[in-house]
Design a protein around this motif. Sequence first.
Motif, PDB file in Angstrom:
ATOM      1  N   UNK A  44       0.509  -1.585  -0.202  1.00  0.00           N
ATOM      2  CA  UNK A  44       0.430  -0.096  -0.211  1.00  0.00           C
ATOM      3  C   UNK A  44       0.409   1.471  -0.300  1.00  0.00           C
ATOM      4  N   UNK A  45       0.382   2.439  -0.081  1.00  0.00           N
ATOM      5  CA  UNK A  45       0.926   3.339  -0.328  1.00  0.00           C
ATOM      6  C   UNK A  45       0.651   4.638   1.032  1.00  0.00           C
ATOM      7  N   UNK A  46       1.949   4.511   1.414  1.00  0.00           N
ATOM      8  CA  UNK A  46       2.395   5.110   3.358  1.00  0.00           C
ATOM      9  C   UNK A  46       2.598   6.243   3.097  1.00  0.00           C
ATOM     10  N   UNK A  47       1.432   7.029   3.323  1.00  0.00           N
ATOM     11  CA  UNK A  47       1.549   8.636   3.585  1.00  0.00           C
ATOM     12  C   UNK A  47       3.197   8.643   5.035  1.00  0.00           C
ATOM     13  N   UNK A  48       3.829   9.961   5.131  1.00  0.00           N
ATOM     14  CA  UNK A  48       4.931   9.981   5.794  1.00  0.00           C
ATOM     15  C   UNK A  48       4.273  10.609   7.541  1.00  0.00           C
ATOM     16  N   UNK A  49       3.161  10.914   7.124  1.00  0.00           N
ATOM     17  CA  UNK A  49       2.585  11.007   8.472  1.00  0.00           C
ATOM     18  C   UNK A  49       2.500  10.043   9.092  1.00  0.00           C
ATOM     19  N   UNK A 101       5.013  12.855  13.919  1.00  0.00           N
ATOM     20  CA  UNK A 101       5.034  13.814  13.967  1.00  0.00           C
ATOM     21  C   UNK A 101       4.136  14.372  13.147  1.00  0.00           C
ATOM     22  N   UNK A 102       2.844  15.029  13.409  1.00  0.00           N
ATOM     23  CA  UNK A 102       2.161  15.583  12.515  1.00  0.00           C
ATOM     24  C   UNK A 102       3.090  16.915  11.416  1.00  0.00           C
ATOM     25  N   UNK A 103       3.420  16.455  10.322  1.00  0.00           N
ATOM     26  CA  UNK A 103       3.775  17.613   9.478  1.00  0.00           C
ATOM     27  C   UNK A 103       5.762  17.057   9.162  1.00  0.00           C
ATOM     28  N   UNK A 104       5.258  16.119   9.749  1.00  0.00           N
ATOM     29  CA  UNK A 104       6.545  15.154   9.585  1.00  0.00           C
ATOM     30  C   UNK A 104       6.931  14.477   8.626  1.00  0.00           C
ATOM     31  N   UNK A 164       5.826   7.065  -0.251  1.00  0.00           N
ATOM     32  CA  UNK A 164       6.299   5.660  -0.089  1.00  0.00           C
ATOM     33  C   UNK A 164       5.367   4.439  -0.118  1.00  0.00           C
ATOM     34  N   UNK A 165       5.731   3.314  -0.655  1.00  0.00           N
ATOM     35  CA  UNK A 165       4.953   2.704  -0.891  1.00  0.00           C
ATOM     36  C   UNK A 165       5.358   1.100   0.008  1.00  0.00           C
ATOM     37  N   UNK A 166       4.812   0.637   0.628  1.00  0.00           N
ATOM     38  CA  UNK A 166       4.717  -0.080   1.831  1.00  0.00           C
ATOM     39  C   UNK A 166       5.131  -1.296   0.437  1.00  0.00           C
ATOM     40  N   UNK A 167       5.963  -2.869   1.211  1.00  0.00           N
ATOM     41  CA  UNK A 167       6.890  -3.731   0.825  1.00  0.00           C
ATOM     42  C   UNK A 167       6.576  -5.326   1.000  1.00  0.00           C
ATOM     43  N   UNK A 168       6.499  -5.820   0.441  1.00  0.00           N
ATOM     44  CA  UNK A 168       6.007  -7.374   1.165  1.00  0.00           C
ATOM     45  C   UNK A 168       6.835  -8.238   0.393  1.00  0.00           C
ATOM     46  N   UNK A 169       7.295  -9.364   1.316  1.00  0.00           N
ATOM     47  CA  UNK A 169       7.566 -10.906   0.690  1.00  0.00           C
ATOM     48  C   UNK A 169       9.712  -9.425   0.553  1.00  0.00           C
ATOM     49  N   UNK A 170       9.905  -8.887   0.905  1.00  0.00           N
ATOM     50  CA  UNK A 170      11.634  -8.717   0.488  1.00  0.00           C
ATOM     51  C   UNK A 170      12.964  -9.216   1.471  1.00  0.00           C
ATOM     52  N   UNK A 172       6.004  13.526  -4.360  1.00  0.00           N
ATOM     53  CA  UNK A 172       6.662  11.827  -3.523  1.00  0.00           C
ATOM     54  C   UNK A 172       7.651  12.471  -2.721  1.00  0.00           C
ATOM     55  N   UNK A 173       8.310  13.171  -2.991  1.00  0.00           N
ATOM     56  CA  UNK A 173       9.897  13.245  -2.437  1.00  0.00           C
ATOM     57  C   UNK A 173      10.199  14.575  -2.889  1.00  0.00           C
ATOM     58  N   UNK A 174      11.199  15.224  -2.376  1.00  0.00           N
ATOM     59  CA  UNK A 174      12.454  15.778  -3.031  1.00  0.00           C
ATOM     60  C   UNK A 174      13.677  15.578  -3.514  1.00  0.00           C
ATOM     61  N   UNK A 175      14.216  14.526  -4.122  1.00  0.00           N
ATOM     62  CA  UNK A 175      15.119  13.873  -4.775  1.00  0.00           C
ATOM     63  C   UNK A 175      15.586  14.634  -6.139  1.00  0.00           C
TER      64      UNK A 175
END
Length: 652
Positions: free
Chosen positions: A414-419, A423-426, A459-465, A502-505
């Motif tokens: 699933x897609x996970x929000x960083x929050x 903490x809120x806003x982190x 970011x994506x949460x992954x399984x079977x890693x 998604x990111x600032x990379x």
Amino acid sequence: MVPILIYFFTRQRVKQVEFSTLRFFAGVSRTLVRRKKIHEMILLAMRVIACALLAMAFSRPFFAPKDPREAGMVHADVGRVIVADLSGSMARGDGPVALRKLAQEAVAEMKGNAAVGMVGFDLTPTVLVAPTKDLGAAAKSAGELTPGEGGTDLAAAIKKADELLQNVKSPKKEIVCISDLHRSAWERFSGDWKLSPGVKLVIKPVTIRAAGSVRIIAADCPQSVVADPSPRMISVKLANSSADQVKTPVKLVLGEKEIETREVAIPAGGQAAVRFRQVFAKPGDNPGKIIVGDQSEGRFYFNVRVIPKIRILILNGPTANSQGLFFLKMALAPAEDSPFLVATSPAGSATLAQIEQASVVILADVPSVPTAIHSALANVLNRGGGLLMMPGKGVQAEAFNNGLGQLAPAKLRRIMPASEGRREGSKAIIAKVDNEHPVFEMFQKPHYGDFSAVTFDQYWEVTDSQLCRVSLRLDDGRPMLLERPVGAGISMLMASPIDPAWNNLPKRAIFLPYLHQVMRYLSLRTERQTAWSVGQTLPVGVEFSLRDPAGQLQKQETWTARQSGFHTLIDKDGKDAFIYAVNPDPAEAQTATVDPRQIVAALEREAGASENAGAASASLGLFGKEIWAWVTGMLVILALGELFVANRTMEQ
């Protein structure tokens, strides 16, 4: 046969005389004669059987139960197999002379009814003489022993000798091992077998007075690089085994041109590292060597294969962020002198030819691909290419796992929000970098970039890693960059796309070198291996021939390298196509040895095992004695029966 002949020559012949008064007894007479003939036949059979049993009794020393495995065995009072170390370490100094002397002495010790075999070995054992009673052949082979340049596998050679002794029928069996007992030669033993019961191992260590005191004990050089102006490191580690400091010149030669020479001082019994930095700009093969002093063994051969351009294909999904795609293309090909050739295409309309030409394929927010494209991507991995998956918002976890799960390093959950969990806003940050990974080695140096400045909103949460290598992890421990080998290539998954949402990379200075490092890492497997060791098998192929360092042309699909130097592949038009750089195993230059008692203790069986084997042999002999007891009893019974039948026959 003798009783039958005696019977026919000595039997009674009755002359018939007719008497008129006895005509009425003719029928009775015929009955008696018939009965007597039957008794005589029984008596004859008993005598024949008695003679056969008597013959068996006399032949008892030559009649014993046999093991069917004894067919083709050599029978001797003593069986010995000599194991001779022909590795590179034995070729130094007086090693060859000492080896031949000890081997000849091991043959000369054998007297009378003895069988001797000979095994030579480096990384692989070779039967030079199968166990034979022809001691002259064994002595001749011992006098011709010549070490080469290969590595050493001591345990494999002793195991081969043990197998040869299984073809020798002897109450005394032994293996005589002649070697300098390098520790590296024993490290390959896994401890999963022992010598056969009753086999004794004798080790004769060789102490070599080496001609040279400085040796190359380690070396490092890149095999394949992408053309750029950055210098590459070539290094060797030298060891001085003498009791005095040694100063020696160390030369870097590229092609036939001497590039640089350094004077190196190595302390007594110490080591020193020598490093050269060289720019490799010529596409294709760049053969060279490092020469230490004037020693023939102080050479390290290398071939740096320069890839002019890496072909990269970006396949984008229908919802891929256009700004993210722009960042990707600009980072990979900012100018004409870029080491990358970049092409882009929608995933659904990409051609098989585009994929076939690519060394690396990037899937930018691609949810799934047609079957034909899936097969083409699998072929990229199978031939040593790379695959980089960067799923985004247009990807559904179930569809991705079903369609691309076999090629991906892990599955999506699933897609996970960083929050979440912070903490809120982190925002999520990269907390762990695998600095030993080839992609991230360069970032250990100061001012080469800082990954902690990269933040993630989701970011994506992954399984079977579990079977993956994770080179980047977030501050919550979840993987960000994962990989696993697929075929001959590498499949890599980044759990976040190149997307400002998604990111600032892509906005960080580290983005460009990071992406370049990933592309180089994923593409280099498309180039074949250039560095090999003596004793390894070089791939040649049906359309090529191989020219060895001696200039001899070899026309085989594979070729085992027995000599250090450059081995060149020649195409069907007679042109040089590829160069293999072959070196002796650096471990052969080490001086550490293993205690012979350790080897004997690890391989010989305990005394109980030999006694059990002897008990089994004794049991076999006892079984034979029991058979002869039965034969003797049958002979006595048959003799008594024959006496009884003979008396009855005479009375009639």
